[in-house]
Design a protein around this motif. Structure first.
Motif, PDB file in Angstrom:
ATOM      1  N   LEU A 129      -0.441   6.511  -8.809  1.00 29.08           N
ATOM      2  CA  LEU A 129      -1.207   5.408  -8.503  1.00 29.08           C
ATOM      3  C   LEU A 129      -1.886   6.006  -7.049  1.00 29.08           C
ATOM      4  N   LEU A 130      -3.143   5.857  -6.692  1.00 27.17           N
ATOM      5  CA  LEU A 130      -3.657   6.120  -5.468  1.00 27.17           C
ATOM      6  C   LEU A 130      -4.468   5.043  -5.331  1.00 27.17           C
ATOM      7  N   VAL A 131      -4.841   4.484  -3.999  1.00 30.14           N
ATOM      8  CA  VAL A 131      -5.546   3.505  -3.632  1.00 30.14           C
ATOM      9  C   VAL A 131      -6.456   3.942  -2.215  1.00 30.14           C
ATOM     10  N   GLY A 132      -7.469   3.710  -2.334  1.00 28.51           N
ATOM     11  CA  GLY A 132      -8.292   4.168  -0.977  1.00 28.51           C
ATOM     12  C   GLY A 132      -7.951   3.543   0.344  1.00 28.51           C
ATOM     13  N   ALA A 133      -8.847   3.990   1.401  1.00 28.78           N
ATOM     14  CA  ALA A 133      -8.546   3.576   2.430  1.00 28.78           C
ATOM     15  C   ALA A 133      -8.560   2.107   2.844  1.00 28.78           C
ATOM     16  N   ASP A 134      -9.585   1.519   1.909  1.00 29.38           N
ATOM     17  CA  ASP A 134      -9.532   0.049   2.314  1.00 29.38           C
ATOM     18  C   ASP A 134      -8.314  -0.712   1.435  1.00 29.38           C
ATOM     19  N   ARG A 135      -7.714  -0.110   0.991  1.00 29.29           N
ATOM     20  CA  ARG A 135      -6.437  -0.897  -0.096  1.00 29.29           C
ATOM     21  C   ARG A 135      -6.950  -1.881  -1.148  1.00 29.29           C
ATOM     22  N   VAL A 136      -8.153  -1.348  -1.538  1.00 28.16           N
ATOM     23  CA  VAL A 136      -8.589  -2.031  -2.553  1.00 28.16           C
ATOM     24  C   VAL A 136      -9.149  -1.296  -3.780  1.00 28.16           C
ATOM     25  N   ASP A 137      -9.605  -0.353  -3.235  1.00 27.95           N
ATOM     26  CA  ASP A 137     -10.309   0.857  -4.203  1.00 27.95           C
ATOM     27  C   ASP A 137      -9.542   1.767  -5.066  1.00 27.95           C
ATOM     28  N   ARG A 138      -9.157   1.480  -6.163  1.00 26.79           N
ATOM     29  CA  ARG A 138      -8.145   2.159  -6.800  1.00 26.79           C
ATOM     30  C   ARG A 138      -8.679   3.563  -7.511  1.00 26.79           C
ATOM     31  N   MET A 139      -7.792   4.358  -7.825  1.00 30.96           N
ATOM     32  CA  MET A 139      -8.013   5.465  -8.685  1.00 30.96           C
ATOM     33  C   MET A 139      -8.041   5.018  -9.938  1.00 30.96           C
ATOM     34  N   ASN A 140      -9.469   5.464 -10.616  1.00 27.13           N
ATOM     35  CA  ASN A 140      -9.941   4.872 -12.035  1.00 27.13           C
ATOM     36  C   ASN A 140      -9.773   6.149 -12.981  1.00 27.13           C
ATOM     37  N   ILE A 141      -9.060   6.157 -13.803  1.00 33.40           N
ATOM     38  CA  ILE A 141      -8.751   7.284 -14.838  1.00 33.40           C
ATOM     39  C   ILE A 141     -10.149   7.373 -15.750  1.00 33.40           C
ATOM     40  N   SER A 199       6.714  -2.967  -7.579  1.00 33.15           N
ATOM     41  CA  SER A 199       7.413  -3.138  -6.271  1.00 33.15           C
ATOM     42  C   SER A 199       6.701  -2.609  -5.074  1.00 33.15           C
ATOM     43  N   GLU A 200       6.258  -1.161  -5.164  1.00 36.84           N
ATOM     44  CA  GLU A 200       5.746  -0.548  -4.207  1.00 36.84           C
ATOM     45  C   GLU A 200       4.257  -1.194  -3.842  1.00 36.84           C
ATOM     46  N   LEU A 201       3.407  -1.504  -4.825  1.00 36.82           N
ATOM     47  CA  LEU A 201       2.245  -2.011  -4.526  1.00 36.82           C
ATOM     48  C   LEU A 201       2.320  -3.312  -3.807  1.00 36.82           C
ATOM     49  N   THR A 202       3.366  -4.057  -4.042  1.00 38.64           N
ATOM     50  CA  THR A 202       3.782  -5.478  -3.494  1.00 38.64           C
ATOM     51  C   THR A 202       3.984  -5.301  -2.059  1.00 38.64           C
ATOM     52  N   LYS A 203       4.372  -4.256  -1.555  1.00 36.13           N
ATOM     53  CA  LYS A 203       5.069  -3.991  -0.161  1.00 36.13           C
ATOM     54  C   LYS A 203       3.722  -3.896   0.612  1.00 36.13           C
ATOM     55  N   HIS A 204       2.725  -3.366   0.116  1.00 33.66           N
ATOM     56  CA  HIS A 204       1.444  -3.076   0.692  1.00 33.66           C
ATOM     57  C   HIS A 204       0.592  -4.183   0.566  1.00 33.66           C
ATOM     58  N   GLY A 205       0.829  -5.543   0.022  1.00 30.63           N
ATOM     59  CA  GLY A 205      -0.067  -6.626  -0.192  1.00 30.63           C
ATOM     60  C   GLY A 205      -0.758  -6.384  -1.453  1.00 30.63           C
ATOM     61  N   LEU A 206      -0.475  -5.571  -2.330  1.00 28.66           N
ATOM     62  CA  LEU A 206      -0.996  -5.410  -3.639  1.00 28.66           C
ATOM     63  C   LEU A 206      -0.215  -5.961  -4.504  1.00 28.66           C
ATOM     64  N   GLY A 207      -0.351  -5.760  -5.833  1.00 25.36           N
ATOM     65  CA  GLY A 207       0.601  -6.134  -6.888  1.00 25.36           C
ATOM     66  C   GLY A 207       0.155  -5.840  -8.156  1.00 25.36           C
ATOM     67  N   GLU A 208       0.831  -6.583  -9.162  1.00 24.23           N
ATOM     68  CA  GLU A 208       0.430  -6.460 -10.522  1.00 24.23           C
ATOM     69  C   GLU A 208      -0.975  -6.356 -11.021  1.00 24.23           C
ATOM     70  N   ARG A 212     -10.463  -6.949  -8.553  1.00 18.72           N
ATOM     71  CA  ARG A 212      -9.033  -6.341  -8.703  1.00 18.72           C
ATOM     72  C   ARG A 212      -8.727  -6.735  -9.970  1.00 18.72           C
ATOM     73  N   GLU A 213      -8.988  -7.666 -10.914  1.00 19.64           N
ATOM     74  CA  GLU A 213      -8.782  -8.040 -11.894  1.00 19.64           C
ATOM     75  C   GLU A 213      -9.474  -7.382 -13.257  1.00 19.64           C
ATOM     76  N   LEU A 214     -10.371  -6.532 -12.812  1.00 18.51           N
ATOM     77  CA  LEU A 214     -11.050  -5.479 -13.737  1.00 18.51           C
ATOM     78  C   LEU A 214     -10.049  -4.355 -14.251  1.00 18.51           C
ATOM     79  N   GLY A 215      -9.522  -4.611 -15.373  1.00 16.20           N
ATOM     80  CA  GLY A 215      -8.828  -3.311 -15.965  1.00 16.20           C
ATOM     81  C   GLY A 215      -9.653  -2.290 -16.649  1.00 16.20           C
ATOM     82  N   HIS A 216      -9.085  -1.466 -17.416  1.00 14.49           N
ATOM     83  CA  HIS A 216      -9.717  -0.680 -18.247  1.00 14.49           C
ATOM     84  C   HIS A 216     -10.003  -1.335 -19.416  1.00 14.49           C
ATOM     85  N   ASN A 217     -11.317  -1.211 -19.858  1.00 18.43           N
ATOM     86  CA  ASN A 217     -11.993  -2.072 -20.827  1.00 18.43           C
ATOM     87  C   ASN A 217     -11.952  -1.445 -22.256  1.00 18.43           C
TER      88      ASN A 217
END
Ligand SMILES: [Zn+2]
Lengths: 231, 212
Positions: free
Chosen positions: A38-50, A124-133, B142-147
């Motif tokens: 998984l990759l998360v951008g510099a702002d730690r919100v913007d996730r890799m979107n497949i 577990s790793e996401l949670t260490k960085h303030g992220l999570g499930e 953050r709650e938006l998953g793949h749809n």
């Protein structure tokens, strides 16, 4: 210039910040390695979107010189080299349910050889960085291949796709959080997960003649949007 | 033989019957056992859809867990729609189209710029609709998953290619979900103008629900 090397044993999870302008090379240390990333951008919100990465580049697999893109349309990393031309991005990460075939495993019984699923490690790793499930998005399963059937519909794992020594190299396009698990691919019938070595080095400067930039107009636009975001 | 009607709710008519205009959306609570039908009134209209466990929105639809566990890329009758915890959120119990996409994602202003160029930046997009209708339930970025893209056709090939094709849907075709637990269904009637997913002309959808 090499900066550091870290070996992740099979079945483990790891996360690290990686600055922009680095080459991150993953090397399979055994046959049938899998590295769910998984990759998360510099702002730690913007996730890799497949899905966005696939539809922008008209591919159902990951291979060089594709650009890995984020929820907000930025280039996170470019896949600059690989000994394999297919890295799975449809199979998702493994769950505890996929470990049931091995029977019970625990720290008490198995010490650090206890089996844990990719999902457990990634959360577990996401949670260490303030992220999570709630930040779980589809991973790239580097080194794994899930074949798409002749009818363009069925999915089947391809055993033996990766061999020890296979590599893939990413170039970070912005400061990233890299989160990975070396647990088995959820569709793999292999017995033991292989380890993965991570080598981080400085990337040479690239221009608009770079292979990822010239790959497609979409790839170039994602790289340009990141250039603007970090300008 | 019994005198009991096996589907009295259907006979009684839907408890929900609403039209979602082009580019609009909805957040619908569907109780366990309830049936939600999405009707493609005018054909070739993508219905971008996310599902959440109504009691815990972190337990949400997972496109890639769903396709891996069914070992097939497309969704149709019998597809179990799984969460990121592998819980069954709903099952597709009726489908007059045959297959629906779940790997193509939802359009966004930012991904539209990547795909089509800066000139489309300010066109309306599904993720705006998701955020607008999701807010009431605490569903944010953050709650938006793949749809799921109901009524959309995104073929993948054995060679690993992917394309956006003209839809297989037609006026009046529909898909029906049966909720396996209490659900929140977040829907965006896709406003995309730049590819054939809406037949180049976004049109209304109909939502019908049967539950007690
Ligand atoms: Zn859309």
């Amino acid at each position: 210039m090499a900066l550091y090397t870290h070996e992740v044993p099979g079945g483990a999870a790891w996360s690290t910040p990686v600055k922009a302008g680095r080459l991150v090379t993953l090397t399979a240390l055994g046959d049938d390695a899998n590295c769910s990333v998984l990759l998360v951008g510099a702002d730690r919100v913007d996730r890799m979107n497949i899905p966005d990465t696939l539809k922008a580049q008209m591919s159902a697999r990951i291979l060089p010189p594709m650009v890995l893109m984020s929820d907000r349309g930025l280039a996170l990393a470019s896949v600059v080299a690989s000994t394999l031309d297919w890295h799975d991005c449809l199979g998702g990460f493994g769950h505890d349910a996929h470990l049931a075939r091995f029977g019970a495993s625990s720290y008490q019984a198995d010490r650090n050889a206890w089996r844990r699923a990719a999902r457990t490690g990634l959360v577990s790793e996401l949670t260490k960085h303030g992220l999570g499930e709630r930040d779980l998005h589809a991973p790239v399963n580097f080194f794994s291949r899930v074949a798409i059937g002749e009818d363009g519909s069925s999915l089947a794992f391809v055993p033996g796709h990766a061999r020890a020594g296979d590599t893939v190299t990413l170039r970070t396009e912005q400061d990233l959080l890299l989160v990975l698990s070396t647990a088995l691919h959820p569709m793999s019938a292999a017995d033991l997960p292989a380890g993965v070595r991570v080598d981080v080095e400085l990337a040479p400067a690239v221009g608009t003649d770079d292979a990822s930039y010239t790959f497609r107009a979409e790839s170039a636009r994602a790289l340009e949007m990141t250039r603007r975001a970090v300008a | 033989m019994t005198t009991l009607d096996s589907s009295p709710a259907i006979e009684a008519g839907p408890v929900l019957d609403a039209t979602i205009g082009a580019g609009d959306g909805a957040l619908v609570r569907v109780p366990a056992g309830g049936r939600l039908r999405i009707v493609d009134l005018f054909g070739n209209q993508a219905a971008d859809t996310l599902l959440y466990d109504a009691d815990d929105i972190d337990n949400r639809y997972s496109a890639f867990d769903t396709i891996r566990e069914q070992q097939a890329v497309f969704l149709t009758t019998g597809s179990r729609l799984l969460s990121t915890r592998l819980d069954e959120l709903a099952v597709i119990t009726d489908d007059t189209v045959g297959r629906h996409d779940t790997i193509g994602g939802a359009c966004a202003q930012e991904s539209n710029v990547i795909r089509y160029g800066e000139h489309v930046r300010h066109q309306h997009a599904c993720r705006q609709t998701f955020l607008a209708y999701g807010a009431a339930a605490g569903i944010g970025q953050r709650e938006l998953g793949h749809n799921i893209n109901f009524f959309m056709n995104v073929p993948v090939t054995p060679a690993g290619g992917l394309q956006f094709d003209d839809g297989l849907s037609a006026p009046g075709k529909y898909v029906e979900l049966t909720a396996s637990r209490d659900l929140l269904v977040l829907l965006s009637n896709c406003p995309q103008l730049n590819n054939p997913c809406n037949g180049w002309d976004p049109t209304p959808l109909q939502l019908q629900g049967w539950w007690s």
